[in-house]
Structure formats: structure tokens, C-alpha cells
Design a protein around this motif. Structure first.
Motif, PDB file in Angstrom:
ATOM      1  N   ARG A  75       1.038  -1.071   0.020  1.00  0.00           N
ATOM      2  CA  ARG A  75      -0.034   0.096   0.150  1.00  0.00           C
ATOM      3  C   ARG A  75       0.927   1.189  -0.213  1.00  0.00           C
ATOM      4  NH1 ARG A  75      -3.879   2.039   5.015  1.00  0.00           N
ATOM      5  NH2 ARG A  75      -2.185   3.368   5.236  1.00  0.00           N
ATOM      6  N   ARG A  76       0.512   2.190  -0.742  1.00  0.00           N
ATOM      7  CA  ARG A  76       1.361   3.572  -0.996  1.00  0.00           C
ATOM      8  C   ARG A  76       0.442   4.697  -0.473  1.00  0.00           C
ATOM      9  NH1 ARG A  76       5.416   1.828  -4.293  1.00  0.00           N
ATOM     10  NH2 ARG A  76       4.891   0.239  -5.836  1.00  0.00           N
ATOM     11  N   ARG A  77       1.059   5.539   0.211  1.00  0.00           N
ATOM     12  CA  ARG A  77       0.320   6.721   0.449  1.00  0.00           C
ATOM     13  C   ARG A  77       1.420   7.873   0.181  1.00  0.00           C
ATOM     14  NH1 ARG A  77      -0.505   6.578   6.747  1.00  0.00           N
ATOM     15  NH2 ARG A  77      -1.429   8.556   6.216  1.00  0.00           N
ATOM     16  N   GLU A  78       0.602   8.845  -0.456  1.00  0.00           N
ATOM     17  CA  GLU A  78       1.786  10.016  -0.789  1.00  0.00           C
ATOM     18  C   GLU A  78       1.269  11.471  -0.384  1.00  0.00           C
ATOM     19  OE1 GLU A  78       1.900   9.761  -5.307  1.00  0.00           O
ATOM     20  OE2 GLU A  78       3.094   8.063  -5.183  1.00  0.00           O
ATOM     21  N   ASN A  79       2.409  12.199  -0.364  1.00  0.00           N
ATOM     22  CA  ASN A  79       1.946  13.524   0.297  1.00  0.00           C
ATOM     23  C   ASN A  79       1.236  13.464   1.546  1.00  0.00           C
ATOM     24  OD1 ASN A  79       3.717  15.038  -1.435  1.00  0.00           O
ATOM     25  ND2 ASN A  79       1.927  14.535  -3.253  1.00  0.00           N
ATOM     26  N   VAL A  80       1.807  12.611   2.645  1.00  0.00           N
ATOM     27  CA  VAL A  80       0.950  12.732   3.920  1.00  0.00           C
ATOM     28  C   VAL A  80       1.523  13.840   4.612  1.00  0.00           C
ATOM     29  CG1 VAL A  80       0.447  11.439   5.970  1.00  0.00           C
ATOM     30  CG2 VAL A  80       0.638  10.116   3.724  1.00  0.00           C
ATOM     31  N   CYS A  81       0.922  14.638   5.412  1.00  0.00           N
ATOM     32  CA  CYS A  81       1.072  15.811   6.006  1.00  0.00           C
ATOM     33  C   CYS A  81       0.588  15.565   7.330  1.00  0.00           C
ATOM     34  CB  CYS A  81       0.749  16.949   5.546  1.00  0.00           C
ATOM     35  SG  CYS A  81       1.571  18.560   6.374  1.00  0.00           S
ATOM     36  N   GLU A  82       1.581  15.549   8.435  1.00  0.00           N
ATOM     37  CA  GLU A  82       1.121  15.413   9.784  1.00  0.00           C
ATOM     38  C   GLU A  82       1.601  16.672  10.578  1.00  0.00           C
ATOM     39  OE1 GLU A  82       2.560  11.786  11.669  1.00  0.00           O
ATOM     40  OE2 GLU A  82       1.644  10.483  10.209  1.00  0.00           O
ATOM     41  N   ARG A  83       0.749  17.157  11.571  1.00  0.00           N
ATOM     42  CA  ARG A  83       1.191  18.316  12.373  1.00  0.00           C
ATOM     43  C   ARG A  83       1.581  17.764  13.580  1.00  0.00           C
ATOM     44  NH1 ARG A  83       2.469  23.463  11.711  1.00  0.00           N
ATOM     45  NH2 ARG A  83       1.880  24.616  13.523  1.00  0.00           N
ATOM     46  N   ILE A  84       2.927  17.798  13.877  1.00  0.00           N
ATOM     47  CA  ILE A  84       3.912  17.478  14.870  1.00  0.00           C
ATOM     48  C   ILE A  84       3.703  18.626  15.915  1.00  0.00           C
ATOM     49  CG2 ILE A  84       5.883  16.343  15.769  1.00  0.00           C
ATOM     50  CD1 ILE A  84       4.466  14.601  13.821  1.00  0.00           C
ATOM     51  N   GLU A  85       3.154  18.167  17.077  1.00  0.00           N
ATOM     52  CA  GLU A  85       3.415  19.040  18.353  1.00  0.00           C
ATOM     53  C   GLU A  85       4.769  18.991  19.130  1.00  0.00           C
ATOM     54  OE1 GLU A  85       0.926  21.613  18.947  1.00  0.00           O
ATOM     55  OE2 GLU A  85      -0.287  20.629  17.146  1.00  0.00           O
ATOM     56  N   ALA A  86       5.376  19.801  19.334  1.00  0.00           N
ATOM     57  CA  ALA A  86       6.770  19.664  19.873  1.00  0.00           C
ATOM     58  C   ALA A  86       6.929  20.912  20.863  1.00  0.00           C
ATOM     59  CB  ALA A  86       7.918  19.547  18.711  1.00  0.00           C
ATOM     60  N   PRO A  87       6.223  20.416  22.132  1.00  0.00           N
ATOM     61  CA  PRO A  87       6.503  22.055  23.316  1.00  0.00           C
ATOM     62  C   PRO A  87       7.906  22.134  23.461  1.00  0.00           C
ATOM     63  CG  PRO A  87       5.551  19.946  24.009  1.00  0.00           C
ATOM     64  CD  PRO A  87       5.545  19.604  22.619  1.00  0.00           C
ATOM     65  N   LEU A  88       8.757  21.104  23.203  1.00  0.00           N
ATOM     66  CA  LEU A  88      10.289  21.290  23.827  1.00  0.00           C
ATOM     67  C   LEU A  88      11.186  21.541  22.606  1.00  0.00           C
ATOM     68  CD1 LEU A  88      10.259  18.318  26.626  1.00  0.00           C
ATOM     69  CD2 LEU A  88       9.785  20.846  26.711  1.00  0.00           C
ATOM     70  N   TYR A  89      10.611  21.793  21.601  1.00  0.00           N
ATOM     71  CA  TYR A  89      11.468  22.159  20.320  1.00  0.00           C
ATOM     72  C   TYR A  89      11.536  23.670  20.221  1.00  0.00           C
ATOM     73  CZ  TYR A  89      13.292  21.327  15.788  1.00  0.00           C
ATOM     74  OH  TYR A  89      13.859  21.380  14.422  1.00  0.00           O
ATOM     75  N   ARG A  90      12.395  23.962  19.186  1.00  0.00           N
ATOM     76  CA  ARG A  90      12.423  25.335  19.076  1.00  0.00           C
ATOM     77  C   ARG A  90      11.193  26.104  18.372  1.00  0.00           C
ATOM     78  NH1 ARG A  90      16.850  24.245  14.619  1.00  0.00           N
ATOM     79  NH2 ARG A  90      15.464  23.559  12.793  1.00  0.00           N
ATOM     80  N   GLN A  91      10.149  25.255  17.983  1.00  0.00           N
ATOM     81  CA  GLN A  91       8.902  25.668  17.586  1.00  0.00           C
ATOM     82  C   GLN A  91       8.200  24.840  18.128  1.00  0.00           C
ATOM     83  OE1 GLN A  91      10.551  24.555  13.070  1.00  0.00           O
ATOM     84  NE2 GLN A  91       8.540  25.004  13.217  1.00  0.00           N
ATOM     85  N   ALA A  92       6.739  25.235  18.418  1.00  0.00           N
ATOM     86  CA  ALA A  92       5.746  24.774  19.289  1.00  0.00           C
ATOM     87  C   ALA A  92       5.143  23.466  18.448  1.00  0.00           C
ATOM     88  CB  ALA A  92       4.579  25.569  19.541  1.00  0.00           C
ATOM     89  N   ALA A  93       5.173  23.558  17.079  1.00  0.00           N
ATOM     90  CA  ALA A  93       4.695  22.629  16.359  1.00  0.00           C
ATOM     91  C   ALA A  93       5.304  22.600  14.658  1.00  0.00           C
ATOM     92  CB  ALA A  93       3.334  22.472  15.920  1.00  0.00           C
ATOM     93  N   PHE A  94       5.215  21.633  13.973  1.00  0.00           N
ATOM     94  CA  PHE A  94       5.939  21.789  12.492  1.00  0.00           C
ATOM     95  C   PHE A  94       5.117  20.695  11.911  1.00  0.00           C
ATOM     96  CE2 PHE A  94       8.492  19.000  15.057  1.00  0.00           C
ATOM     97  CZ  PHE A  94       8.707  17.696  14.091  1.00  0.00           C
ATOM     98  N   ASP A  95       5.093  20.938  10.572  1.00  0.00           N
ATOM     99  CA  ASP A  95       4.513  19.880   9.597  1.00  0.00           C
ATOM    100  C   ASP A  95       5.439  18.798   9.015  1.00  0.00           C
ATOM    101  OD1 ASP A  95       1.941  20.932   9.735  1.00  0.00           O
ATOM    102  OD2 ASP A  95       2.397  22.742   8.149  1.00  0.00           O
ATOM    103  N   PHE A  96       4.933  17.704   8.796  1.00  0.00           N
ATOM    104  CA  PHE A  96       5.901  16.497   8.513  1.00  0.00           C
ATOM    105  C   PHE A  96       5.280  15.925   7.384  1.00  0.00           C
ATOM    106  CE2 PHE A  96       7.392  12.111   9.093  1.00  0.00           C
ATOM    107  CZ  PHE A  96       8.784  12.277   8.580  1.00  0.00           C
ATOM    108  N   THR A  97       5.938  16.241   6.144  1.00  0.00           N
ATOM    109  CA  THR A  97       5.088  15.587   4.887  1.00  0.00           C
ATOM    110  C   THR A  97       6.196  14.398   4.513  1.00  0.00           C
ATOM    111  OG1 THR A  97       4.235  17.601   4.264  1.00  0.00           O
ATOM    112  CG2 THR A  97       4.431  16.034   2.640  1.00  0.00           C
ATOM    113  N   TYR A  98       5.475  13.294   3.987  1.00  0.00           N
ATOM    114  CA  TYR A  98       6.224  12.000   3.685  1.00  0.00           C
ATOM    115  C   TYR A  98       5.297  11.261   2.504  1.00  0.00           C
ATOM    116  CZ  TYR A  98       3.413  10.136   7.161  1.00  0.00           C
ATOM    117  OH  TYR A  98       2.361   9.559   8.062  1.00  0.00           O
TER     118      TYR A  98
END
Length: 117
Positions: A75-98
Motif C-alpha cells: 500500500r502506498r500513501r503520497e504527500n501525507v502531512c502530519e502536524r507534530i506538536e513539539a513543546p520542547l522544540y524550537r517551534q511549538a509545532a511543525f508539519d511533517f510531509t512524507y
């Protein structure tokens, strides 16, 4: 074509074409061989970084996942975009596309490959 297939000796097997995954920008390419031993090759801009690496896992009962197995479903999935919450990172959240390649094996196990930019 069916006639020719019927003429082959018993036990003749055809090698399945490798399953291919590319990153969203196309620079990363992963080719996965899914018959017999589960192996993968990773390339970046056409240059091979990792060649014929075996993906296997030995279980405590002696079975080895990824050897003497075959793909049951791909099974293939293309251009999946997830919003990652990262309270301890330099940004509070970022988008992860794969892009994703999920391989279910005849043994009942599976493996998932993801490629991102």
C-alpha cells in the motif's frame, strides 16, 4: 501469454519487481525487494547510499521475519502531512510531509518505509 506460462516447469518462479518509494521532492528513492529475503536500497539524487540492506528481525521463538517471506499486499500513501506538536522544540509545532510504502508479508507481519524531504 497464458500458454507460455503453462509450459514452464513446475517450481519455476518469477522474481517480483521491487516496490519503489520516492520522497515528495523525488530526490530520495527506496527500492524494496519483497520476495525471499526482504532487502532495500536507498539512493539520493541517483547515488546509492545503502545497497541491498536486509531488513530482518529474529524472534525469541527462532522465527525470522523478513526471510523466506513474500509480500501479500503493498500500500502506498503520497504527500501525507502530519502536524507534530513539539513543546520542547524550537517551534511549538511543525508539519511533517512524507510518502509511505506499507508492505504486509505473507507471514502476517509487515514493514513500513517512509521517505521525506
Amino acid at each position: 501469454m497464458l500458454f507460455l506460462l503453462g509450459m514452464l516447469p513446475a517450481g519455476t518462479a518469477f522474481a517480483a519487481a521491487p516496490a519503489t518509494l520516492r520522497s515528495p521532492d523525488g530526490r530520495i528513492r527506496v527500492e524494496v525487494e519483497t520476495e525471499g529475503r526482504l532487502r532495500y536500497t536507498v539512493s539520493l539524487d541517483g547515488a546509492v547510499l545503502l545497497s541491498q540492506s536486509e531488513a530482518a528481525l529474529e524472534l525469541s521463538d527462532g522465527r525470522t521475519i523478513g526471510r523466506n517471506d513474500r509480500a501479500r499486499r503493498i500500500r502506498r500513501r503520497e504527500n501525507v502531512c502530519e502536524r507534530i506538536e513539539a513543546p520542547l522544540y524550537r517551534q511549538a509545532a511543525f508539519d511533517f510531509t512524507y510518502n509511505e510504502l506499507e508492505i504486509s508479508l505473507a507471514s502476517g507481519f509487515g514493514i513500513t518505509f517512509r521517505a521525506t524531504n
